[in-house]
Structures are given as structure tokens and as C-alpha cells.
Design an enzyme around this catalytic site. Sequence first.
Site, mmCIF file in Angstrom:
data_model
loop_
_atom_site.group_PDB
_atom_site.id
_atom_site.type_symbol
_atom_site.label_atom_id
_atom_site.label_comp_id
_atom_site.label_asym_id
_atom_site.label_seq_id
_atom_site.Cartn_x
_atom_site.Cartn_y
_atom_site.Cartn_z
ATOM 1 N N ARG A 58 -7.467 6.410 16.537
ATOM 2 C CA ARG A 58 -6.404 5.408 16.646
ATOM 3 C C ARG A 58 -6.329 4.861 18.076
ATOM 4 O O ARG A 58 -5.254 4.683 18.636
ATOM 5 C CB ARG A 58 -5.067 6.020 16.218
ATOM 6 N N ASP A 82 -6.911 7.661 8.855
ATOM 7 C CA ASP A 82 -7.009 9.078 8.497
ATOM 8 C C ASP A 82 -8.423 9.629 8.615
ATOM 9 O O ASP A 82 -8.643 10.806 8.309
ATOM 10 C CB ASP A 82 -6.519 9.287 7.054
ATOM 11 N N GLU A 142 -2.653 5.126 -2.288
ATOM 12 C CA GLU A 142 -3.536 6.009 -1.515
ATOM 13 C C GLU A 142 -3.863 7.232 -2.374
ATOM 14 O O GLU A 142 -3.140 8.220 -2.388
ATOM 15 C CB GLU A 142 -2.857 6.449 -0.219
ATOM 16 N N ASP A 157 1.847 5.106 0.300
ATOM 17 C CA ASP A 157 1.426 6.345 0.947
ATOM 18 C C ASP A 157 1.668 7.535 0.008
ATOM 19 O O ASP A 157 2.728 7.662 -0.597
ATOM 20 C CB ASP A 157 2.227 6.519 2.240
ATOM 21 N N ASP A 189 -8.144 12.173 13.750
ATOM 22 C CA ASP A 189 -6.800 11.798 14.160
ATOM 23 C C ASP A 189 -6.331 12.749 15.274
ATOM 24 O O ASP A 189 -6.445 13.963 15.135
ATOM 25 C CB ASP A 189 -5.903 11.908 12.916
ATOM 26 N N ARG A 209 0.889 -1.163 0.000
ATOM 27 C CA ARG A 209 0.000 0.000 0.000
ATOM 28 C C ARG A 209 0.926 1.211 0.000
ATOM 29 O O ARG A 209 1.794 1.349 0.865
ATOM 30 C CB ARG A 209 -0.910 -0.009 1.231
#
Length: 425
Positions: free
Chosen positions: A345, A297, A232, A202, A341, A200
Amino acid sequence: MFAPAWVKDAIFYQIFPDRFCRSERYHAVGKFVEWGSKPTRENMFGGNLAGIEDKLEYIAGLGVNAIYLCPIFKSNSNHRYHTVDYFEIDPVLGTLEDFDRLVKKAHKLKIRVILDGVFNHCSRGFFQFNSLMELGPNSPYVDWFHVKGWPLNAYSGKPNYECWWNFPALPKFNTDCPDVREYLFSVGEYWMKRGIDGWRLDVPNEIDDDSFWQEFRRRVKAVNPDAYIVGEIWDDPLRWLKGDLFDGVMNYVFRKAVMQFLFDENPIDVAEFCERVRGAFVEGRGDIPMNLLGSHDTTRLGSQPRTSIERIKLAYALLFFMPGAPCIYYGEELSMKGGKDPDNRRSVPWENLGEMQKKPMYEFIRQMVDMRKKNSVLRDGSLDIRCEDNRLVVERRGKGVSMTLTVDVETFAGDLPFTIETKKI
């Protein structure tokens, strides 16, 4: 199709390692906050790879067959998007041996593993950037970054080098430099050779260079042709999905449509929702998107403005009805909440697992996973989404069978009942 065939059958589970599980089988040096503490941008909970390994049976029990791990490389942040060394496991998380054991056990349970690759920027603690701070323009790595003046303002004043979103802690790589390119490509190869199943990527759009990603793809696929490369990308993904760059994108276009349709205080109507979703899926293009409702996110579903268990269930029903690979953000099956955020998390309250599994979403998500696995039309069939007599109709059609999800739009003021019907055609 240029994307690996296995991905259409995949159901991903995204893990934020610092907050998932802290196993006593591994003891990191240092002091960590108590499990269950309020998350901040700086505090460390000490979740580790042994903890993830301990919970693989739990993950498999959901029916999940692929995990996507947020960064696990050496870093001085709890999210690890500030990479210090791309070839080392963060010592808070464990060792290379722990990583190898995790991948081996996951594969034994038929769970694939993809890692998060942060290749646009690194940390101030990255060796080559540290060399610039020590040696200035005499550093042998002076071409690795975009420097605008000396000495570097890395800890005070306005940064005089390019960095991600002007955060001085995140210097941006100069990916025009051949040594940088070779270094990053070798990172991609190294972890593929250690057994991962894909990457994945970023913020890949910030490396605005098709040749970079073409070569990254070539090098990764040379190690494993079935590797899944997913970017992403938050907006129109067409540029990235022509077969020479990515196999798919994180489908934030789909997610945005669902959020604005079901959870926003000023929702879009059903006609616009259908149009948005049609645009998020193009049949025959060859890619396989990673479809999601939440990530590290985004605000969790349980903390959205107009949230309710009925709306969350409908969102997940829509997710599992879409072409591509659904992805569950860790803890959503346990009805975890979390705002922006870093509140999204939080650590998983394993001590209350039994109680949380009794909440409606745990069994519902298991049912959705089972439904998708048992009905190939949800993985291979065509998609038709439309408004019909004040109802939202999502239909998947395959060889001799169709499955239809129908929502009574007139009940949007209260509950959102839906039906799922399977019929031969």
C-alpha cells in the site's frame, strides 16, 4: 444476464485513497507522514478525494472507465475498514462536496465509481458501539452487537463480544437485528442516491444470510437498476451468483491460478492451470466477475517470488483475455512493488511519473486496454483454454472472429513469449 450490461465493457482501477494522491487543494487537520514514507499499519499519508479528482485525467488516459475506491467513510485507520460513521466522508479525505465533485467529474469523463461497503463489522468508535461501552446493558443499542459479557473488554483482555477475526477494534454487527439491517440498507441507498454506480462488498460471506443480501440488492437496485454489486469472495463463488445476491465476485480463483502458474516457486503445470481457469468462468451463468491480479490484500506482481517483466506481461495478457471486467490495482501500470500488507500500500511517486511511465508496463497496459476496447470478442466471446502441443492456448470466439493468445510452455525456464492472433472464422 442478471449483471448490468455495462460491466462487461468496464475496465476497473482500484484506488487505496490514503496512498494515491494528496492534493494541496484540500487541507485536513492533523499531522501526516511525508509522502513516500514506508507504509505501516498505523501511519497516515493524507491522500484525499481532491487528489483522486486531480488524477482522473491520468486514469482516463490509461483507457480505464471505472474506479473502485477502498473505504472513504469516517474512520480511525489508514485503510478505513474500521468505520466510525457510514454517512460521513472521512475528514482526512475531504467533504461531501469533494465527493460529489469527484463523482460528477468522473462521470463527465465517462468513468463509473463504485464504493467499498464494510457491512459485517464496524469500529469501536461507531456511535452505537460506543453507547454500549458507556451504558452497558442499558444501552438502547444493546441488540446491535453480539455481546457475551459485561463490561465490554474493548481495550484490554480477550474481547467478550464477537468481532472480525477476534480483533477487538472490529465489533461484528448483529444483522439479525431489524434496526441494524435497516441502518445498513439505508447506507446502501444513500450513496447510490448520491450518484455512485455500485458496491464492492467486504467479506460478505461473513454475513451468512441470503435474506440480508437479497434485501440489500433489492434496495440498491430500486435506486439504480444498473448498479453493480460485487462481492469479495475468495473461494467457490457459486452460492452468490444465482441472480438474487451479487452480480459478480472479485475473481480470486482466477488470480490464484495465475499466481501458482507463473509466480510460485513450485508452480502448477499447464493442464492444472487450464482446469482452474475453466472453473473460474462458467458461460451462461449471468454474472460478470471482476478479474484481478492484485489488490490491497495481496503482494504486488513485481514482488512475487519468480517475478520478471515477461511474466507480469503474460499475466496481464491473460487478465485482458478473460470474460468479465479486468481490474488494475493502482500503480501496477507504473511497476510499483510491495510485499505483504502494509507494504503493498505504498504511495504513488507522482514526482517521478515521467520516468515510471517509461517503464515497459505503462505502455503495455495501455495496449492491453486498447486491444480489449477495440475487440468485442474479448468482451462477449466464448472462452476456450487448453494445452496443445506444449503450448498454452487461450481462445475467444465470437461472431465471425476469434482471438487467440498462445504461450510456448517449453520456454518457462526463461522468458515467456506469447503471441496474439486475430482471424476470421
